[in-house]
Design a protein around this motif. Structure first.
Motif, PDB file in Angstrom:
ATOM      1  N   ARG A  72      56.955  40.269  95.092  1.00  0.00           N
ATOM      2  CA  ARG A  72      57.246  41.655  95.430  1.00  0.00           C
ATOM      3  C   ARG A  72      58.137  42.322  94.346  1.00  0.00           C
ATOM      4  O   ARG A  72      58.127  43.335  93.760  1.00  0.00           O
ATOM      5  N   ALA A 130      57.517  45.435  92.223  1.00  0.00           N
ATOM      6  CA  ALA A 130      58.086  46.707  92.823  1.00  0.00           C
ATOM      7  C   ALA A 130      58.070  48.015  92.000  1.00  0.00           C
ATOM      8  O   ALA A 130      58.780  47.823  91.030  1.00  0.00           O
ATOM      9  N   ASP A 150      53.588  48.371  96.713  1.00  0.00           N
ATOM     10  CA  ASP A 150      54.819  47.816  97.554  1.00  0.00           C
ATOM     11  C   ASP A 150      54.464  47.881  98.976  1.00  0.00           C
ATOM     12  O   ASP A 150      54.697  46.680  99.729  1.00  0.00           O
ATOM     13  N   PHE A 187      52.285  44.631  99.493  1.00  0.00           N
ATOM     14  CA  PHE A 187      53.024  43.451  99.717  1.00  0.00           C
ATOM     15  C   PHE A 187      53.908  43.370 101.108  1.00  0.00           C
ATOM     16  O   PHE A 187      53.764  42.322 101.583  1.00  0.00           O
TER      17      PHE A 187
END
Length: 725
Positions: A614, A618, A643, A646
């Protein structure tokens, strides 16, 4: 991992990203179409497996490493691959990785571990092996779990931790029905709970900030593995591990393991003189070992006198350095004689090879310039023949040359699925159309830049300039894939990750990861010679991208790969300028700070991508100080959809749903085209022929207690490795 020379964080401008969602959607429906198919690892382990009864009792394994670890605490920022290797040998891990990279319970420590409740909260019950004890005789138990949770939860800033992911989701830890049961209750669901408590430190280390921060840097008084830490000798560059007399599992066959720091370019010599028995090596050393097995010509032998010119030619062809080759005849003959003696000694070694659990990527900096436009990034991706690049690197080594199809897993891991369809296969016409749509016109006028102006693509060329008299520093390899990011850093979702100040906390030079450098081209390989397309321009600026590479000895093969990529981009009108920068500043001053357009570096795969990947992908976000927080996303390309996927994957306890979410996230990452996975990195290991159950481990966690040397007269399994040509 390398953590030296952390520089000030570069100020980054706000980034505007194009939405990838619409582009990715058509491919998301198909990304799971082959879910029933189970991908296999492209290459298996190569460790000369032998049953324990054929292994001699005793002996010392001398194992080459890049450096003595700065710390023995894997949860600190300057932990490296050596730290991890020691932890695997001396500390408990509730779960270890199998040959496909799956986490499996370690029966030496666990009878079982499973989720026993999901409502109202997730509860995991660990049932510990009743024989499991620390080296001081104390039982491994709930107190150790509690101390580690409190140290890593992120709630106490006195603990200098590098990561908190997962531990910050724990609500409480309690003793179960007996001292051998540990109940862990989570405040919110956590899919990757198997990543926790691996390794597990004794409460002596995690119980207080002082013990955590400083006490475990150079010694571990209490351990619980087949080996213990006997000494860490920074002067001799050694870490000595000895058998643990309190080990309750299968007794270690070796009496001792010595981890000895040896530079990569000295490892063939170290193998030959007996300084080490096992070493990760580069292709040149692998070729030497292969040649040694078959003998070879001796230019010093024979009645006739060989000319100096022929001796120099022979020396250069066999890898002697240029200074030795250009020395006078007497010194040249001495150098050749020494080389031949080493070749004779190397006949006792073989090359074991596999593929590392890591892949090399082309990174595209999307923070500004032409690559801030998603259409240009996608054009770069469509211009690349990833299969040709994989063959360039892996075919000469006799390894499967198949491009990596996922950012989040490798072939053989459960989460792997080829999501590259979200960007499409190589298609120069489609690449040209994307560039035209972005406004880049073939043969357009180019204005002469005014003083102080920057070109359309590259940043400044300051990396090419050196102070007067400054020599290029020796490279640790300098080849493609030399830099592996985030090997030991699991991210920090409680602290928001790294903002670039100290970004090389997430950097591991390839040797410290335990593998071979990643870009290998056959000698004499040249870039393809097809005629390039006319250069492109927009608003009076040429489309030129700055390709940043580390400099120094050993970087020739990296240049070959970069030149091949540059030639592919020229076919669609994209020009590149290769900018070489000092090795020690390559990552922290260029990749982490965003001073590049294109670059090559590597990411390790993870058994827990929902957690570990992540921060890598991100979406950059504004920080409190007005800068941009990129965490570990050094391409600066991210989307809200990724995002969210995840976050959803990390919060589900349904493995099938988690896998589907991970694959959808990967498809969207492909569509955003911030990074283009190229190939899985090769793993080459030089090993004594009678050393067994050690070598190129691939995905699997090494089994230290089974390593050793064959008994006299015993025969090992035939090695599947043919000498590297």
């Amino acid at each position: 991992m390398s953590h030296d020379g952390v520089g000030p964080r570069a100020v980054m401008r706000s980034v505007a990203f194009l939405a990838a969602g619409a582009l990715a959607v058509p491919f998301l429906a198909g990304c799971g179409s082959d879910e029933e198919e189970v991908a296999k690892p492209l290459a298996g382990q190569d460790i000369a497996p032998v049953a324990r009864d054929r292994i001699a009792d005793g002996g010392t394994l001398k194992w080459a490493v890049d450096a003595v670890p700065e710390t023995l605490n894997t949860f600190q920022a300057d932990a490296d691959a050596g730290t991890n290797r020691i932890a695997q040998a001396v500390l408990p891990s509730m779960f270890r990785l199998d040959a496909t990279g799956r986490p499996v319970p370690d029966p030496a420590y666990l009878e079982s571990a499973k989720v026993i409740e999901t409502e109202p909260r997730q509860v995991v019950l660990y049932k510990l092996n009743q024989q499991a004890v620390w080296s001081d005789g104390r039982e491994i138990g709930a107190a150790d779990f509690v101390a580690q949770w409190r140290a890593l939860s992120g709630k106490d800033s006195a603990y200098w931790t590098a990561r908190n992911a997962g531990y910050d989701r724990i609500d409480r830890i309690e003793r179960g029905a007996s001292d051998l049961q540990v109940r862990v209750t989570f405040s919110r669901p956590y899919a990757d709970w198997k990543s926790l408590f691996s390794p597990l430190y004794p409460k002596d280390v995690t119980g207080t900030p002082d013990a955590f921060n400083d006490g475990a840097r150079r010694k571990l008084k209490v351990t619980a593995g087949p080996f213990t830490v006997d000494k860490v000798d920074t002067a001799q560059k050694d870490v000595v591990l000895t058998r643990n007399p309190r080990w309750w599992g299968r007794p270690a066959k070796l009496s001792q393991i010595e981890l000895h720091a040896v530079p990569r370019d000295k490892r063939a010599a170290a193998l030959a003189d007996g300084s080490v028995d096992l070493a990760d090596i580069d292709p040149a050393e692998a070729r030497r070992i292969g040649l040694a097995a078959h003998g070879g010509a001796n230019p010093l032998r024979g009645s006739g006198k060989t000319s100096v010119k022929k001796l120099r030619s022979w020396a250069l062809a066999h890898g002697l350095d240029s200074d030795e080759a250009e020395s006078d005849q007497t010194e040249l003959r001495k150098a050749i004689a020494g080389y031949l003696d080493e070749q004779q000694a190397l006949r006792g070694f073989e090359v074991r090879k596999s593929l590392e659990p890591a892949y090399t990527q082309l990174a595209l900096n999307g923070s500004e310039g032409p690559l801030a436009d998603e259409r240009v990034r996608r054009a770069v991706a469509r211009a690349l023949d990833r299969t040709a690049l994989a063959k360039l690197v892996l075919t000469p080594l006799g390894l499967p040359a198949i491009p990596v199809g996922s950012h989040l897993a490798l072939s053989g891991q459960p989460d792997y699925a080829d999501g590259s369809g979200a960007i499409g296969v190589m298609d120069t016409k489609e690449a040209a159309a994307l560039l035209a749509d972005a406004g880049w016109v073939s043969g357009g006028p180019v204005k002469e830049p005014k003083k102080g102006d920057k070109a359309a693509g590259p940043e400044s060329d300051k990396g090419d300039k050196k102070d007067k008299g400054d020599k290029e520093k020796p490279s640790d390899g300098g080849r493609d894939g030399q830099y592996i990011v985030g090997e030991d850093d699991k991210g920090d979702d409680s602290k928001g990750g790294d903002r670039g100040d100290g970004a090389d906390r997430h950097l591991a030079q390839e040797g410290r990861h335990g593998g071979a450098a990643g870009a290998y081209a056959p000698q004499g390989t040249a870039a393809p010679g097809a005629a390039p397309a006319a250069p492109l321009a927009k608003d009076g600026k040429a489309l030129t991208l700055r390709f940043v590479l580390p400099s120094g000895p050993g970087s020739e093969t990296l240049n070959t790969v970069a030149e091949r990529i540059s030639a592919m981009l020229e076919q669609v009108g994209i020009r590149t300028t290769i900018s070489k920068v000092p090795d020690d500043s390559y990552f922290k001053d260029h990749i982490a700070s965003g001073d590049y357009d294109l670059a090559l570096y590597s990411w390790p795969s993870s058994a827990f991508p929902a957690t570990d990947a992540r921060p890598v992908y991100a979406k950059p976000a504004p920080a409190a100080d007005g800068s941009v927080n990129v965490e570990q996303n050094y391409t600066r390309v991210g989307t809200d959809q990724v995002d969210q996927l995840f976050d959803q994957a990390a919060a589900t306890l349904d493995e099938g749903e988690e896998r589907d979410l991970i694959r959808k996230a990967d498809a969207r990452i492909w569509a955003a085209a911030g990074s283009i996975p190229l190939y899985q990195r090769p793993q080459l290991v030089g090993a004594r022929r009678d050393l067994v159950n050690a070598g190129a481990f691939g995905f699997q966690t090494p089994v230290f207690e089974d390593m050793g040397y064959l008994k006299k007269g015993a025969k090992g399994a035939p090695s599947p490795i043919s000498p590297t040509k």
